[in-house]
Structures are given as structure tokens and as C-alpha cells.
Design a protein around this motif. Sequence first.
Motif, PDB file in Angstrom:
ATOM      1  N   ASN A 184      -4.805   9.776  -3.390  1.00  9.72           N
ATOM      2  CA  ASN A 184      -5.197   8.445  -2.949  1.00  9.72           C
ATOM      3  C   ASN A 184      -5.650   7.569  -4.103  1.00  9.72           C
ATOM      4  N   ASP A 185      -4.939   7.601  -5.201  1.00  9.22           N
ATOM      5  CA  ASP A 185      -5.251   6.795  -6.368  1.00  9.22           C
ATOM      6  C   ASP A 185      -5.021   5.314  -6.022  1.00  9.22           C
ATOM      7  N   VAL A 186      -6.098   4.522  -6.127  1.00  6.91           N
ATOM      8  CA  VAL A 186      -5.998   3.103  -5.749  1.00  6.91           C
ATOM      9  C   VAL A 186      -4.980   2.380  -6.624  1.00  6.91           C
ATOM     10  N   ASP A 187      -4.919   2.776  -7.904  1.00 11.92           N
ATOM     11  CA  ASP A 187      -3.970   2.126  -8.815  1.00 11.92           C
ATOM     12  C   ASP A 187      -2.526   2.391  -8.431  1.00 11.92           C
ATOM     13  N   ASP A 188      -2.313   3.379  -7.588  1.00 13.62           N
ATOM     14  CA  ASP A 188      -0.945   3.724  -7.194  1.00 13.62           C
ATOM     15  C   ASP A 188      -0.511   2.974  -5.931  1.00 13.62           C
ATOM     16  N   LEU A 189      -1.383   2.133  -5.408  1.00 13.87           N
ATOM     17  CA  LEU A 189      -1.033   1.437  -4.167  1.00 13.87           C
ATOM     18  C   LEU A 189      -0.286   0.133  -4.468  1.00 13.87           C
ATOM     19  N   ALA A 190       0.832  -0.042  -3.820  1.00 13.77           N
ATOM     20  CA  ALA A 190       1.669  -1.227  -4.086  1.00 13.77           C
ATOM     21  C   ALA A 190       0.998  -2.485  -3.532  1.00 13.77           C
ATOM     22  N   PRO A 191       0.774  -3.489  -4.382  1.00 13.62           N
ATOM     23  CA  PRO A 191       0.169  -4.728  -3.896  1.00 13.62           C
ATOM     24  C   PRO A 191       1.163  -5.552  -3.075  1.00 13.62           C
ATOM     25  N   ASN A 204       0.794  -1.233   0.000  1.00 18.79           N
ATOM     26  CA  ASN A 204       0.000   0.000   0.000  1.00 18.79           C
ATOM     27  C   ASN A 204       0.828   1.285   0.000  1.00 18.79           C
ATOM     28  N   ASN A 205       2.142   1.147  -0.155  1.00 21.56           N
ATOM     29  CA  ASN A 205       2.929   2.362  -0.423  1.00 21.56           C
ATOM     30  C   ASN A 205       2.626   2.836  -1.841  1.00 21.56           C
ATOM     31  N   SER A 206       3.174   4.011  -2.174  1.00 23.91           N
ATOM     32  CA  SER A 206       2.884   4.594  -3.483  1.00 23.91           C
ATOM     33  C   SER A 206       3.803   3.997  -4.557  1.00 23.91           C
ATOM     34  N   ILE A 207       3.185   3.430  -5.611  1.00 20.57           N
ATOM     35  CA  ILE A 207       3.983   2.854  -6.704  1.00 20.57           C
ATOM     36  C   ILE A 207       4.816   3.936  -7.383  1.00 20.57           C
ATOM     37  N   SER A 208       4.207   5.108  -7.537  1.00 21.58           N
ATOM     38  CA  SER A 208       4.945   6.174  -8.224  1.00 21.58           C
ATOM     39  C   SER A 208       6.116   6.673  -7.378  1.00 21.58           C
ATOM     40  N   ARG A 209       6.171   6.252  -6.146  1.00 24.61           N
ATOM     41  CA  ARG A 209       7.311   6.614  -5.288  1.00 24.61           C
ATOM     42  C   ARG A 209       8.113   5.347  -4.952  1.00 24.61           C
TER      43      ARG A 209
END
Lengths: 259, 310
Positions: B51-58, B29-34
Motif C-alpha cells: 500500500n505504498d502511497v507513492d505507487d497510487l495513480a493520481p 489509485n491503481n498501482s503505478i508500478s502496474r
Amino acid sequence: TDADIPVLLKTEEGHNTEVSAFEKLLNDIHLEGAQPVNKEAYMDDVRETIYNKVRKKLGSIDDITAKRKTKDDIYERYSIVHIAGSVVPTFNPSFRVWEYNITDLVDDVKAREIRPWNEFFRSLETELFEDSGNGVDIFSLDRNKNDKTTPPKKPKDLPLGPAYIPQLFTPTSFVQYYADLESINEHYLKEVSDGVAPDEAADSVFHYDVEYTSVDEGFDSKSLLVGDYLEFAAKLSKKEKLWGAYKKRAFISSGYKDE
Amino acid sequence: DPYLGRNRTLYGRFLHITDIHPDRHYGENNSISRLCHYPPAQSSIFGSGDNDVDDLAPRFGKAMAGCDSPMDLIDYTLKWVRENLRDKIDFVIWTGDNIRHDNDRSIPRTESRIFEMNEIVSGKFHDLFSKHDSDDPRNLDVAVIPSLGNNDVFPHNLFSLGPTLQTRELYKIWDDFIPQEQQRTFDRVASFVKEVIPGKLAVISINTLYLFKSNPLVDNCNGRKQPGYQLLIWLGYVLQEIRERGMKVWISGHVPPIQKNMDDSCYNKFSAWTYEYRDIIIGGVYGHMNLDHFIPVDGKKSKKRIEKYS
């Protein structure tokens, strides 16, 4: 500390160009990320410059019959560098299990005399530590006299090995495994939202699948000899549909496309 | 195993695994873009922090997103290998890059962190493939043949001819995998050979960084003090010994020895060796490029090039 200080950067074409230290740093960061960049272009380049050349060489057999060249002569020139998909999800995580011929191995092992390696490595140590040379021009672009780094010719009486003729240890097939991360993560979230404990959900959803095997459509071969790979390369350079399937596998079924 | 006088079941199968790149800073749930290193809420130069859901690390990582492997991906991968492959394979070729990429300026990689993670991953492989009822840590059910990745060294890509502190540290990390009699030669070239079927089949682990054109210490493979020159001497002797013993061999390493990656003289010489020892070399398996593909290498042409330029 000084971002404007000029430094030399080697371009992809191999030229040196002067840029600021900050630009160099950004370039390094860009290079070192796990994100795939221009991988389709790279694969297309492999097809154009390598597979296509192999096809032309194999196709030229008829023209050089006068020299009594056969396809086997061409196969023998080559070796295969197998480059693997990674676990890091640059695409999907993957690895490969190779299968190889072990028929009749047992009797052969029992019959063989086993020699320890100690003596060999002791003499190699001497060779390595003494041969670094004193006062030799380390920047030399030319070969040294008595260059031990070029191989002697293969003795004619030695038969071709398992890469060229089916025999003990010849690779026979492989299975490519991959983890479909999108599907795994989706199932995991669903289980957790259904009230399953996270680690229990992880245990039940995480798995690798067979992505493809060497006997699937395309390779059409019961062995993995160098000749089989070269024939496959030739087919890949010619057939669009096959090339599309090959690229899909190269990108571990992730659906990757260059931007 | 004629050395130990023990019987062993062979399956005619081996595993090749590569480029694990575990990242202990990866957080679900960290930021993928980061880079999956930071929570999305914090503002950052990397992204908007919305809070873009697609940006949350699975939890298990996301393909093509640019993040490295979460530790969970490594642990569950090895667990899957334990449950599905461990007892059906003869040996494992494992071709390097066992640490995250150097892609986050806020968390620079250090030499000690790189070795530490290599030690952790090496321990995981050892636990997975060792013989659990044996007191001898070198007693493995399945032989493991590691090789060195360009991210496993500090500074990145740069690795000099040994003996150095780095080659000694590497030996320490892999000492249960490397035959003891090769300690000194490993210290020199960070490469080794392992008999996976005694007297019959071997795997060579090549330190390809000595041939790699991105290694700033590699100018060519012609000068005697060049690391690649020394590596090729080692390779030549080892190949000849394997031939004399009537054995066959796989070659393994991290950076594939193709023209794109190697200095020309190193590429030509390495290809020439594989050509002249085609009676014993079965093939080469490598990592580094993350793409599943194969490259045919024309060894005869390389030999001609060497002759032309000499």
C-alpha cells in the motif's frame, strides 16, 4: 506459443541478432512504454552531433570568405524539424501555440483568384495508381531512372520563403504551455480532503501554465527564422548554463534525469 | 473565405498538439508500478502490491511514471483549450498517437480497439472545433489537421500502402477533416493537404510511417512499390501545385523526419524536397519523441548524398 523459438531482433545499431521470442517480446514491451529512458543521453547526442556541427559550420565563415560564402548561404541549406512535447505524461503534458505574421493578409487574399483542387487531385490519382510499376525490382537500393521522388532544383528567380526572410506567414514567436501534474494532483487531493466534491475540485485545480516562450532568455530573437534557430543551436553547443535550461524545457520542467 | 464567400477573423496563431495516448484502463489509485491498470491490492508479477502511497495513480496522471494518459487528462486538457485557446487560433495541427501504448500483455490492443479510440478522440476534437450552429459536420470554426501515429496502426508500426481496410477506416474517422476531393489519394498514401487560409496557406499532413525505419514494410524509398516512394511522388506533386498557386505551407506528421528515425534514402529524399521548396515551406512540426526540441536538417547535404549514391 513457443517462447524459445529463435527470432531476429534488430539492435539499436541496426544489426540483426538472434534471440528467443520471449526476449524479443520483452524488448518490444520495453520499447513501447511511456516511461522515459536515456532521454538525457539522446539530448546530449543531439548537442554533440548536430548543434555542435552547426556551430562549427557557422564559425567557419571566416575561413571560406574567399568563396564568398555568407551566413545566409549556410542558413539556406537548412530547414528546421520542430519536435513537440506530448500530452501523455512521459514528462509533463504540454503543447505549443505558434504565432505568425498576418500583416497585410486581407488585401492579398481578396486579390487572389481561387482555383478548386478537384482537377489537380484527379490527375494525381492517375499518377499514383499508375506509377506503382509492374515488374520493377521492389528491393532495389538504387534510384530508378526517371526517378520522380527526387526534387527538381528550385528556380533561381524564386525568392526565399517565410522560413528564411521575414514576410507574410513567417513564424514570429511561440508559447509553450504545460500542466504541472505534481502541483495539480496535490491541490486536487487537498481540495477533496477539505470536502470539495471531486469534479468540482478537478474543475478548479486543472489548468495549463506558460512554461516558457520563444522570447524568454536564451533564444533572444524577435523572429523564428531558420537563421535564428541555427544561431541558437550554436549557442546551445557552447554555453553550459543555457544548455541546462534548454534540457529542462526539453523534459517539460519535470526534473527528469537519466538513471 | 473566398470559396464560401464568408468573412473570418484570423489571429495569426495556431495550436500544435500531439501524442495524447488516452488509456481507458487507467484508474485513479491503481498501482503505478502496474501501469496504472490494476489496484495495488492484487498480487502481480509487476510489483509487490503493497500500500505504498507513492505507487497510487493520481487522477490526472503522473509524469515519468510510465503510465499512459487517464481519460480525465484528455478531457480536462481539451476543456482548457476550449476555454482559453479555441477562439483565438486559426487552425490546429494534431500529430497522432491517440491510443495507449502496447505495454500490458494482459490487455492486448486490437485493431478494432485502436480504431475505436481514434474515433472517440477524433469526435472530441470535432466537438471542440466545429461550428455548432451548422448542419454541415465539415463546417469547422477552426480547421483540424490530424496525422497518423505509429501507435494508431495495427500491428504496431506496420502500415502498408493503400488502398487497404486501414486507410479506408482512417478516412472514415477523419472524413470531416479531410477535403472530399482527396478521398482517393488519401486511400493511397494516408496523407492530405488542407488549405487553412484559402488560396494562401496550407498544411500538409504526411503519413510518416511510410518513411519510418521501424515500419517493417519500409525497405527504402527507391523501389517503385515502396510506400515511401509513392508518398514522395504525392508530396512532390502537392508541393509543386502549392508553389504554382502562390501559397505557403507547413508540413506536419507524427514521426520526425530525422536521420535517427528514417531509412537513409527516405531521409535524404524528404530533406531534399524541403530544401528545393524552401520558397514555400515554412517549417515542419512533429511528435512521437515526447521531447520538446528542434533539429536542423541540412537539405543540401542530403541532395549531395542522393547524387553520390545514384
